[in-house]
Write a protein that holds these residues in place. Sequence first.
Motif, short mmCIF file in Angstrom:
data_model
loop_
_atom_site.label_atom_id
_atom_site.label_comp_id
_atom_site.label_asym_id
_atom_site.label_seq_id
_atom_site.Cartn_x
_atom_site.Cartn_y
_atom_site.Cartn_z
N GLN A 36 0.83 -1.21 0.00
CA GLN A 36 0.00 0.00 0.00
C GLN A 36 0.87 1.26 0.00
OE1 GLN A 36 -2.78 -0.20 3.23
NE2 GLN A 36 -3.95 -1.88 2.34
N GLU A 37 1.96 1.24 0.74
CA GLU A 37 2.87 2.40 0.73
C GLU A 37 3.46 2.61 -0.66
OE1 GLU A 37 5.77 1.59 3.70
OE2 GLU A 37 4.37 1.80 5.38
N ASN A 173 -7.20 -4.63 -11.12
CA ASN A 173 -7.98 -4.37 -9.91
C ASN A 173 -7.56 -3.05 -9.30
OD1 ASN A 173 -9.62 -6.96 -9.30
ND2 ASN A 173 -7.58 -7.77 -9.73
N ASP A 174 -8.52 -2.20 -9.01
CA ASP A 174 -8.25 -0.94 -8.34
C ASP A 174 -8.43 -1.13 -6.83
OD1 ASP A 174 -7.64 0.36 -10.62
OD2 ASP A 174 -9.31 1.79 -10.57
N PHE A 175 -7.48 -0.61 -6.07
CA PHE A 175 -7.53 -0.73 -4.61
C PHE A 175 -8.45 0.35 -4.06
CE2 PHE A 175 -6.08 0.17 -0.32
CZ PHE A 175 -5.92 -1.09 0.21
N VAL A 176 -9.54 -0.07 -3.44
CA VAL A 176 -10.48 0.86 -2.81
C VAL A 176 -10.16 0.96 -1.31
CG1 VAL A 176 -12.90 1.42 -2.37
CG2 VAL A 176 -12.23 0.34 -4.54
N ASN A 177 -10.19 -0.18 -0.65
CA ASN A 177 -9.75 -0.28 0.74
C ASN A 177 -9.38 -1.74 1.01
OD1 ASN A 177 -12.26 -1.68 1.43
ND2 ASN A 177 -13.23 0.34 1.37
N THR A 178 -9.04 -2.04 2.24
CA THR A 178 -8.56 -3.39 2.57
C THR A 178 -9.60 -4.45 2.26
OG1 THR A 178 -7.17 -2.47 4.31
CG2 THR A 178 -7.59 -4.83 4.39
N MET A 179 -10.87 -4.11 2.43
CA MET A 179 -11.94 -5.09 2.24
C MET A 179 -12.51 -5.08 0.83
SD MET A 179 -12.01 -6.51 5.16
CE MET A 179 -13.48 -7.50 4.96
N ASN A 236 -2.52 -3.67 -8.07
CA ASN A 236 -2.97 -5.06 -8.07
C ASN A 236 -2.25 -5.86 -6.99
OD1 ASN A 236 -4.68 -7.04 -9.82
ND2 ASN A 236 -2.75 -8.12 -9.50
N MET A 237 -0.96 -5.55 -6.76
CA MET A 237 -0.22 -6.25 -5.71
C MET A 237 -0.75 -5.88 -4.33
SD MET A 237 3.72 -6.35 -7.05
CE MET A 237 4.16 -7.41 -8.45
N ALA A 238 -1.13 -4.62 -4.14
CA ALA A 238 -1.76 -4.22 -2.87
C ALA A 238 -3.10 -4.94 -2.70
CB ALA A 238 -1.94 -2.71 -2.83
N CYS A 239 -3.85 -5.04 -3.79
CA CYS A 239 -5.13 -5.78 -3.76
C CYS A 239 -4.90 -7.24 -3.41
CB CYS A 239 -5.83 -5.67 -5.11
SG CYS A 239 -6.42 -4.02 -5.54
N ALA A 243 -6.52 -9.03 -0.25
CA ALA A 243 -7.47 -10.14 -0.46
C ALA A 243 -6.96 -11.42 0.20
CB ALA A 243 -7.67 -10.35 -1.96
N ARG A 244 -5.65 -11.65 0.15
CA ARG A 244 -5.10 -12.86 0.77
C ARG A 244 -5.23 -12.79 2.29
NH1 ARG A 244 -0.48 -13.22 -1.75
NH2 ARG A 244 -1.31 -14.73 -3.24
#
Length: 288
Positions: A36-37, A173-179, A236-239, A243-244
């Motif tokens: 995320q950073e 995939n776009d990162f919206v938030n952790t969930m 995508n890697m943050a996603c 997700a994992r």
Amino acid sequence: MPGSKEIRSKIKSVQNTRKITKAMEMVAASKMRKAQERMRSGRPYVETVRSICAHLSHATPEFVHPFMVSREVHRVGIIVVTTDKGLCGGLNTNILRAVLMKMKDWDTKKIPVQISVFGSKGFGFFNRMGGRVVSHADHLGDSPRLEDLIGPIKVQLDAFSAGEIDALYLASNDFVNTMKQEPIVRQLLPLSDDQLERVDPAFSWDYLYEPSSEVVLSDLLLRYIEAVIFQSVAENMACEQSARMVAMKAASDNAKSLIGELQLSYNKARQAAITKELSEIVGGAAAV
């Protein structure tokens, strides 16, 4: 009802599985923070390059770059970003489903599609379904590098410049938030005013070009496309890590619930065995 020994063996197996999923959850949480950073640190660069491209494209009306010229679409290219590893919930399934829906629309219009893939999961999927994969890159690691992405990107950009494809799309995939991670298929080329957020002519900038506006715009738009794709891979890697982490937490919680149910079954089986033994002892004593 299974015997006590079988239930004890099953409980031990589920406990071992829970240890693994718990460890994977903690590792994913650690990697997620770093991913995320890295993702957030890349966003200002992409936004700045987009802003500069918007000003330059408006400041040079006498030159229109081929990347900004709309064409009649007869052939399409798409760049698909997936993960190298699984166990990340429906992340890959969602983006691949969105791509397939788009490809079905193109297929009904008799528009052929050529595919570039980042990630082992997508590469294996399109090979199995018989898609035309023209370039791919996998095993990018936890920290993507632009030099690993340039090759597959260049294949599609050269095809667009040569007229082999009339539009290029990016699916990631776009990162919206952790969930929440949102699968999006967006048009990458030709660039539109909405993508570049063209500025108001009343507040446009003026430039002096060296060596020429054509050379400057060509290099800058190329850097912009590469930056957008690199940022998509980083997001995508943050996603993936988010997700994992969520998937492994759900697996750990389910394992804990299953252990409780098995423990209850074990206690019932053990109590039944004790009751049976007591009944046999009492029956034998009564017979004597």
